[in-house]
Design a protein around this motif. Structure first.
Motif, short mmCIF file in Angstrom:
data_model
loop_
_atom_site.label_atom_id
_atom_site.label_comp_id
_atom_site.label_asym_id
_atom_site.label_seq_id
_atom_site.Cartn_x
_atom_site.Cartn_y
_atom_site.Cartn_z
N ASN A 152 0.81 -1.22 0.00
CA ASN A 152 0.00 0.00 0.00
C ASN A 152 0.85 1.27 0.00
OD1 ASN A 152 -2.59 -1.30 0.09
ND2 ASN A 152 -2.23 -1.77 2.25
N ARG A 153 2.14 1.12 -0.18
CA ARG A 153 3.02 2.28 -0.21
C ARG A 153 3.37 2.68 -1.64
NH1 ARG A 153 7.46 1.42 4.68
NH2 ARG A 153 6.00 1.80 6.41
N TYR A 154 3.76 3.94 -1.78
CA TYR A 154 4.18 4.46 -3.09
C TYR A 154 5.68 4.25 -3.25
CZ TYR A 154 -0.42 6.62 -3.35
OH TYR A 154 -1.78 6.83 -3.42
N PRO A 155 6.17 4.24 -4.51
CA PRO A 155 7.60 3.96 -4.73
C PRO A 155 8.54 4.86 -3.93
CG PRO A 155 6.41 3.85 -6.80
CD PRO A 155 5.43 4.33 -5.77
N HIS A 156 8.22 6.14 -3.81
CA HIS A 156 9.13 7.06 -3.12
C HIS A 156 9.20 6.80 -1.62
CE1 HIS A 156 5.28 9.16 -2.34
NE2 HIS A 156 5.90 9.64 -1.27
N GLN A 157 8.27 5.99 -1.11
CA GLN A 157 8.27 5.69 0.32
C GLN A 157 9.14 4.49 0.68
OE1 GLN A 157 3.89 5.44 0.57
NE2 GLN A 157 3.97 7.16 2.02
N LEU A 158 9.73 3.86 -0.32
CA LEU A 158 10.57 2.68 -0.09
C LEU A 158 12.03 3.00 -0.33
CD1 LEU A 158 8.48 -0.09 -1.91
CD2 LEU A 158 8.27 0.70 0.44
N SER A 159 12.90 2.27 0.35
CA SER A 159 14.34 2.40 0.11
C SER A 159 14.70 1.79 -1.24
CB SER A 159 15.11 1.69 1.22
OG SER A 159 14.90 0.28 1.15
N GLY A 160 15.92 2.05 -1.68
CA GLY A 160 16.36 1.51 -2.97
C GLY A 160 16.31 -0.01 -3.00
N GLY A 161 16.74 -0.65 -1.91
CA GLY A 161 16.73 -2.11 -1.86
C GLY A 161 15.32 -2.68 -1.90
N LEU A 162 14.39 -2.03 -1.18
CA LEU A 162 13.00 -2.51 -1.19
C LEU A 162 12.34 -2.28 -2.55
CD1 LEU A 162 11.59 -1.51 2.32
CD2 LEU A 162 12.13 -3.79 1.46
N ARG A 163 12.66 -1.16 -3.19
CA ARG A 163 12.11 -0.91 -4.53
C ARG A 163 12.60 -1.97 -5.51
NH1 ARG A 163 12.85 4.73 -3.48
NH2 ARG A 163 14.89 4.67 -4.49
N GLN A 164 13.89 -2.35 -5.39
CA GLN A 164 14.42 -3.36 -6.29
C GLN A 164 13.77 -4.71 -6.03
OE1 GLN A 164 15.46 -3.67 -9.25
NE2 GLN A 164 17.51 -2.81 -9.03
N ARG A 165 13.54 -5.06 -4.78
CA ARG A 165 12.84 -6.30 -4.46
C ARG A 165 11.41 -6.27 -5.01
NH1 ARG A 165 15.23 -9.33 -0.16
NH2 ARG A 165 17.10 -8.31 0.66
#
Length: 337
Positions: A152-165
């Motif tokens: 339920n989060r937007y891309p900018h709310q995640l760290s780089g590692g979580l976005r890649q996962r």
């Protein structure tokens, strides 16, 4: 599909772009194959043609100023010249891609979960609740903590590692046979990079996927890949099993790339070796071997483009014989002045 038939087979792929009234070759006569549950790495410096090769295979080069010839067959189906409508049936469902920058690959105005849900529902007849359950499960499988909340989060709310996962979870959400990962560890810290590489390494066992890994990091290749294709200035310099290439590189450029890796044992070098000069611009590529101006072994025969010749398990585009010659123990440091 028969086990002996490659999942992806590329033959004599050529890509050129129209610039200032002429066609500039970016990729020339690139051939390789990816077998079932195999990890193939395409390695080279920036500008060597790695990413443009992958985007051509995915049908993502959409401009009138490009000319693509040759063949790229996925499960026997020709991809070069395939209509976009047919590509949309393949992308996501059978071939998926993890882009270099997940921040720009995700749409910023939609949540991570919504975007993964959408891909699942675009390719499979499932309800919203079923798609969301699979999304949460995939995020969890990729090691995302609290996957339901993360969805339920937007891309900018995640760290780089979580976005890649999350990007890998999205790519695998429809269980594709081939995953193309374009520099998946760029801009990640060492710990997260190791975790992402573990995920990629386990894809063939957990999901039965083959992986085409694009990288410039030979250390990443050593830990992950079965086969390696080294590219330089849009051409294949060397191809073969990873173990064989790391044990005895046959091309001076491959040897130079390996020598630029910091040693893990022995005396600590005061300065890391480097390759002198820079790769040529595609519009200013030398008439013969593109690596010749940076190579300690260059001579008269390098004025013609060397063919790709097989020596044992490896294929190498170099006019020098492998037998009886010792490649430099350090990267090429020839003064180009």
């Amino acid at each position: 599909m028969h086990a002996d038939v490659p999942l992806l087979e590329v033959q004599n792929l050529c890509i050129s772009f129209r610039s200032h009234g002429r066609n500039v070759p970016i990729v020339e006569n690139v051939s390789f194959s990816v077998n079932m549950q195999e990890i193939l790495a395409i390695v080279g410096e920036s500008g060597s043609g790695k990413s443009v090769t992958a985007t051509a295979i995915m049908g993502l080069i959409d401009t009138r100023d490009v000319k693509i010839t040759g063949s790229a067959k996925f499960r026997g189906q020709e991809l070069i010249g395939l209509p976009q409508k047919a590509f949309r049936q393949l992308r996501g469902r059978h071939i998926a891609m993890v882009f270099q920058d997940p921040m720009t690959a995700f749409t910023p105005v939609y949540t991570i979960g919504w975007q993964i849900d959408e891909q699942i529902r675009a390719h499979e007849r499932v309800s919203k609740s079923e798609a969301r359950a699979r999304t949460v499960q995939m995020l969890g499988n990729m090691g995302v903590p609290d996957p339901e909340r993360t969805a339920n989060r937007y891309p900018h709310q995640l760290s780089g590692g979580l976005r890649q996962r999350a990007m890998i979870a999205m790519a695998l959400s429809c269980n594709p046979a081939l995953l193309i990962a374009d520099e998946p560890t760029t801009a990640l810290d060492v710990t997260v990079q190791a975790q992402i590489l573990d995920l990629i390494r386990n894809l063939r066992h957990d999901y039965g996927s083959s992986v085409l890994l694009i990288t410039h990091d030979m250390g990443v290749v050593a830990e992950t890949c079965d086969q390696v294709m080294v590219m330089y200035s849009g051409r294949v310099a060397e191809f073969g099993p990873g173990d064989a290439i790391f044990a005895q590189p046959a091309h001076p450029y491959t040897a130079a790339l390996l020598d630029s890796i910091p040693p893990l044992t022995g005396p600590r070098p005061t300065r890391l070796p480097s390759i002198a000069g820079s790769p040529p611009s595609p519009s200013e590529r030398p008439a013969g071997c593109a690596f010749a101006p940076r190579c300690n072994y260059s001579h008269k025969s390098c004025e013609t483009v060397p063919p790709l010749v097989t020596y044992g398990q490896q294929s190498v585009a170099c006019v020098l014989p492998v037998e009886g010659r010792a490649l430099p123990s350090r990267a090429v440091t020839k003064d180009l002045a």
